[in-house]
Design a protein around this motif. Structure first.
Motif, PDB file in Angstrom:
ATOM      1  N   PHE A   4      60.436  47.063  40.484  1.00  0.00           N
ATOM      2  CA  PHE A   4      60.921  46.719  41.862  1.00  0.00           C
ATOM      3  C   PHE A   4      62.506  46.633  41.996  1.00  0.00           C
ATOM      4  CE2 PHE A   4      62.336  42.705  43.587  1.00  0.00           C
ATOM      5  CZ  PHE A   4      61.662  42.613  45.133  1.00  0.00           C
ATOM      6  N   SER A   5      63.270  46.177  41.073  1.00  0.00           N
ATOM      7  CA  SER A   5      64.632  45.937  40.931  1.00  0.00           C
ATOM      8  C   SER A   5      65.271  47.389  41.309  1.00  0.00           C
ATOM      9  CB  SER A   5      65.033  45.435  39.668  1.00  0.00           C
ATOM     10  OG  SER A   5      64.514  44.161  39.433  1.00  0.00           O
ATOM     11  N   LEU A   6      64.838  48.349  40.550  1.00  0.00           N
ATOM     12  CA  LEU A   6      65.509  49.942  40.770  1.00  0.00           C
ATOM     13  C   LEU A   6      65.189  50.211  42.153  1.00  0.00           C
ATOM     14  CD1 LEU A   6      64.729  51.286  37.187  1.00  0.00           C
ATOM     15  CD2 LEU A   6      66.923  50.458  38.064  1.00  0.00           C
ATOM     16  N   ASN A  27      58.584  33.827  39.588  1.00  0.00           N
ATOM     17  CA  ASN A  27      59.511  32.767  38.939  1.00  0.00           C
ATOM     18  C   ASN A  27      60.284  33.438  38.073  1.00  0.00           C
ATOM     19  OD1 ASN A  27      57.533  33.228  37.225  1.00  0.00           O
ATOM     20  ND2 ASN A  27      57.237  31.127  36.483  1.00  0.00           N
ATOM     21  N   ALA A  28      60.583  34.940  37.943  1.00  0.00           N
ATOM     22  CA  ALA A  28      61.027  35.443  36.882  1.00  0.00           C
ATOM     23  C   ALA A  28      62.539  36.180  37.229  1.00  0.00           C
ATOM     24  CB  ALA A  28      60.204  36.686  36.406  1.00  0.00           C
ATOM     25  N   HIS A  29      63.312  36.174  36.041  1.00  0.00           N
ATOM     26  CA  HIS A  29      64.707  37.195  36.275  1.00  0.00           C
ATOM     27  C   HIS A  29      64.310  38.454  36.000  1.00  0.00           C
ATOM     28  CE1 HIS A  29      64.955  36.786  31.971  1.00  0.00           C
ATOM     29  NE2 HIS A  29      64.721  35.418  32.200  1.00  0.00           N
ATOM     30  N   PRO A  30      65.123  39.613  35.961  1.00  0.00           N
ATOM     31  CA  PRO A  30      64.415  41.029  35.877  1.00  0.00           C
ATOM     32  C   PRO A  30      64.070  41.232  34.330  1.00  0.00           C
ATOM     33  CG  PRO A  30      66.574  40.887  37.115  1.00  0.00           C
ATOM     34  CD  PRO A  30      66.325  39.569  36.647  1.00  0.00           C
ATOM     35  N   HIS A  31      64.631  40.219  33.286  1.00  0.00           N
ATOM     36  CA  HIS A  31      64.414  40.617  31.856  1.00  0.00           C
ATOM     37  C   HIS A  31      65.041  41.974  31.305  1.00  0.00           C
ATOM     38  CE1 HIS A  31      61.278  37.534  32.819  1.00  0.00           C
ATOM     39  NE2 HIS A  31      61.071  37.275  31.575  1.00  0.00           N
ATOM     40  N   LEU A  69      72.845  45.956  37.732  1.00  0.00           N
ATOM     41  CA  LEU A  69      72.722  46.846  38.812  1.00  0.00           C
ATOM     42  C   LEU A  69      72.190  46.085  40.294  1.00  0.00           C
ATOM     43  CD1 LEU A  69      73.274  49.951  39.048  1.00  0.00           C
ATOM     44  CD2 LEU A  69      70.923  50.252  38.380  1.00  0.00           C
ATOM     45  N   TYR A  70      71.258  45.506  39.916  1.00  0.00           N
ATOM     46  CA  TYR A  70      70.631  44.715  41.107  1.00  0.00           C
ATOM     47  C   TYR A  70      71.565  43.823  41.825  1.00  0.00           C
ATOM     48  CZ  TYR A  70      67.202  42.644  44.206  1.00  0.00           C
ATOM     49  OH  TYR A  70      66.497  41.807  45.287  1.00  0.00           O
ATOM     50  N   GLU A  71      72.147  42.958  40.998  1.00  0.00           N
ATOM     51  CA  GLU A  71      72.885  41.925  41.712  1.00  0.00           C
ATOM     52  C   GLU A  71      74.316  42.079  41.985  1.00  0.00           C
ATOM     53  OE1 GLU A  71      70.212  38.148  39.910  1.00  0.00           O
ATOM     54  OE2 GLU A  71      72.393  38.644  39.238  1.00  0.00           O
ATOM     55  N   CYS A  72      74.751  42.880  40.980  1.00  0.00           N
ATOM     56  CA  CYS A  72      76.485  43.394  41.106  1.00  0.00           C
ATOM     57  C   CYS A  72      76.752  44.735  41.476  1.00  0.00           C
ATOM     58  CB  CYS A  72      77.015  42.979  39.620  1.00  0.00           C
ATOM     59  SG  CYS A  72      76.767  41.336  39.019  1.00  0.00           S
TER      60      CYS A  72
END
Length: 451
Positions: free
Chosen positions: A288-290, A316-320, A327-330
């Motif tokens: 999902f993140s990629l 309720n999760a972070h990417p783990h 990569l997703y956030e920054c």
């Protein structure tokens, strides 16, 4: 105040905070009124950093290792890129809150670096080794007591049922990954080899917890990190390291079979031997993140933005995964600089292990390496104590004999103090922020409106 006295205050406070936030967290929660143990840990870190920055301005002759010109340029690019990521985020305020948290961790790194340099490295390592032993004994004693209570009550237990002082057993696994390697310190210093037997015993009990809590990522991280370290340490130390590891593992597996598998099966007719083969949703989170990254490749969606990501597989999760998260956030720019920097830093540190006199650094390097590897499967870089522990080990291996140091002027220390206090205040101001509740478990605090 001299630097040595300040260092003792810092490390004593950190040791006390770790104990208060884990073994005595329930009592402290009752005393402070903070009902959530995760948030209690965050508060303890903030309080400690505030106190350290206040005391630092009274310390004489504070020196910090000089940065290379290339490092300064890369740091400037990273700061600009991550700031821009925050500005374009849908939640710029909380993105900057996360950036402030990164800044506080950098300040903690500086404080730890100053403190470690002030102490004799062998004394520092041995003192920390003794602390890890005591912390392990206290924690594992409670673990065994809880196990005994389950036996007496003839009740089954799950992976979280035996660990005390943690919202989730994974938070303890994260600390284990970075603390267990320090139990190998006596191997690398001949004068302390009499402690190897007690290290093996404590190591075996840690293995019981890892196996009982089904900490697959933690186990894999320790094995991979140990294999890498073995490639660089001397043949004699490698033999002792492998021997100690094998004895600890063998004893741990035996205890696990007896205490977790055989006795519960005999007393309660409960089968605890369950091998998890699912990804616990991590692969879905990574995919999902990629996929989302393609919509904002260079600068991402802003720090902490995954807390508000729409349609994520686990609400309720972070990417783990630290790399996927960066990569997703920054974005690609920040992620590339940090990942390449960490790899370069680790490779340089591991090559230095080939020098006999630097072999004593192996356990600390193993701790940092195992923590970095485990961050590929878990949330080390988002959990309060795990964050600060990773920063601590980064500071330990940052020490370099013969490096040039610059004296820090009092006006710089005052600016640092003001920045730290403002940063702590901003983070504390979000503790019961009304915008956090819809986010459902953002990373800064475990819940939104806690009160």
């Amino acid at each position: 105040m001299d630097v040595k006295a300040y260092s003792k205050i810092v490390f004593f406070s950190c040791g006390a905070a770790l104990l208060m936030g884990t073994l005595f967290s329930i009592k402290l929660s009752q005393f402070t009124g903070v009902t959530n143990e995760y948030d209690l840990k965050r508060l303890l870190v903030i309080v400690c950093l505030s106190i350290f920055s206040i005391f630092l301005i009274f310390v004489k002759n504070v020196e910090f290792r000089a940065f290379s010109r290339e490092a300064k340029i890369l740091a400037a690019i990273t700061i600009c890129a991550i700031s821009y990521s925050s500005i374009i985020s849908k939640h710029p305020f909380f993105s900057f809150v996360e950036v402030i948290n990164y800044g506080l961790l950098l300040i903690a790194f500086g404080v730890f670096t100053v403190c470690i340099r002030a102490l004799k490295i062998e004394t520092f390592y041995f003192s920390f080794y003794i602390y890890v032993l005591l912390f392990s004994i206290f924690t594992l004693s409670k673990y065994l007591l809880f196990l005994l209570f389950f036996y007496i009550d003839a009740k089954g237990f799950n992976i979280n049922g035996l660990i005390y002082g943690y919202v989730n057993v994974r938070f303890f696994n994260q600390l284990q990954v970075m603390l267990i390697p320090m139990l190998f310190f006596p191997i690398f210093k001949s004068s302390y080899q009499k402690y190897i037997t007690v290290s093996i015993l404590i190591l075996s009990l840690h293995w019981v917890v890892l196996l009982q809590s089904e900490a697959r990522g933690a186990i894999l991280s320790l094995i991979c990190a140990s294999g890498l370290i073995c490639c660089f340490i001397s043949k004699n130390n490698r033999r002792k390291f492998i021997s100690t590891s094998a004895k600890g593992l063998a004893l741990g597996v035996m205890f696990w079979l007896i205490f977790i598998i055989i006795i519960p099966s005999w007393l309660m007719d409960i089968e605890n031997l369950q091998l998890r083969t699912s990804s616990s949703g991590r692969i879905d989170l990574w995919l999902f993140s990629l996929k989302g990254v393609m919509d904002s490749v260079w600068f991402g969606f802003g720090p902490m933005s995954f807390a508000w990501a729409e349609g994520k597989p686990l609400y309720n999760a972070h990417p783990h995964n630290s790399v996927v998260q960066l990569l997703y956030e920054c974005g690609l720019i920040t992620c590339s600089i940090l990942v390449i920097g960490v790899i370069y830093y680790l490779s340089q540190s591991m090559r230095k292990l080939r020098e006999e006199k630097l072999q004593m650094n192996a356990p600390a390097l193993l701790s940092f390496l195992a923590g970095i590897i485990y961050s590929m499967f878990s949330g080390i870089i988002v959990m309060p104590f795990s964050q600060i522990m990773l920063v601590f080990f980064a500071a330990v291996i940052y020490q370099k004999e013969g490096a040039s140091y610059n004296r820090i002027e009092i006006n710089v220390l005052i600016i640092l103090l003001i920045s730290t206090l403002i940063g702590c205040y901003v983070i504390l101001s979000t503790y019961q922020h009304e915008q956090l509740l819809p986010a459902l478990f953002p990373r800064m605090w475990l819940h939104g409106l806690i009160g």
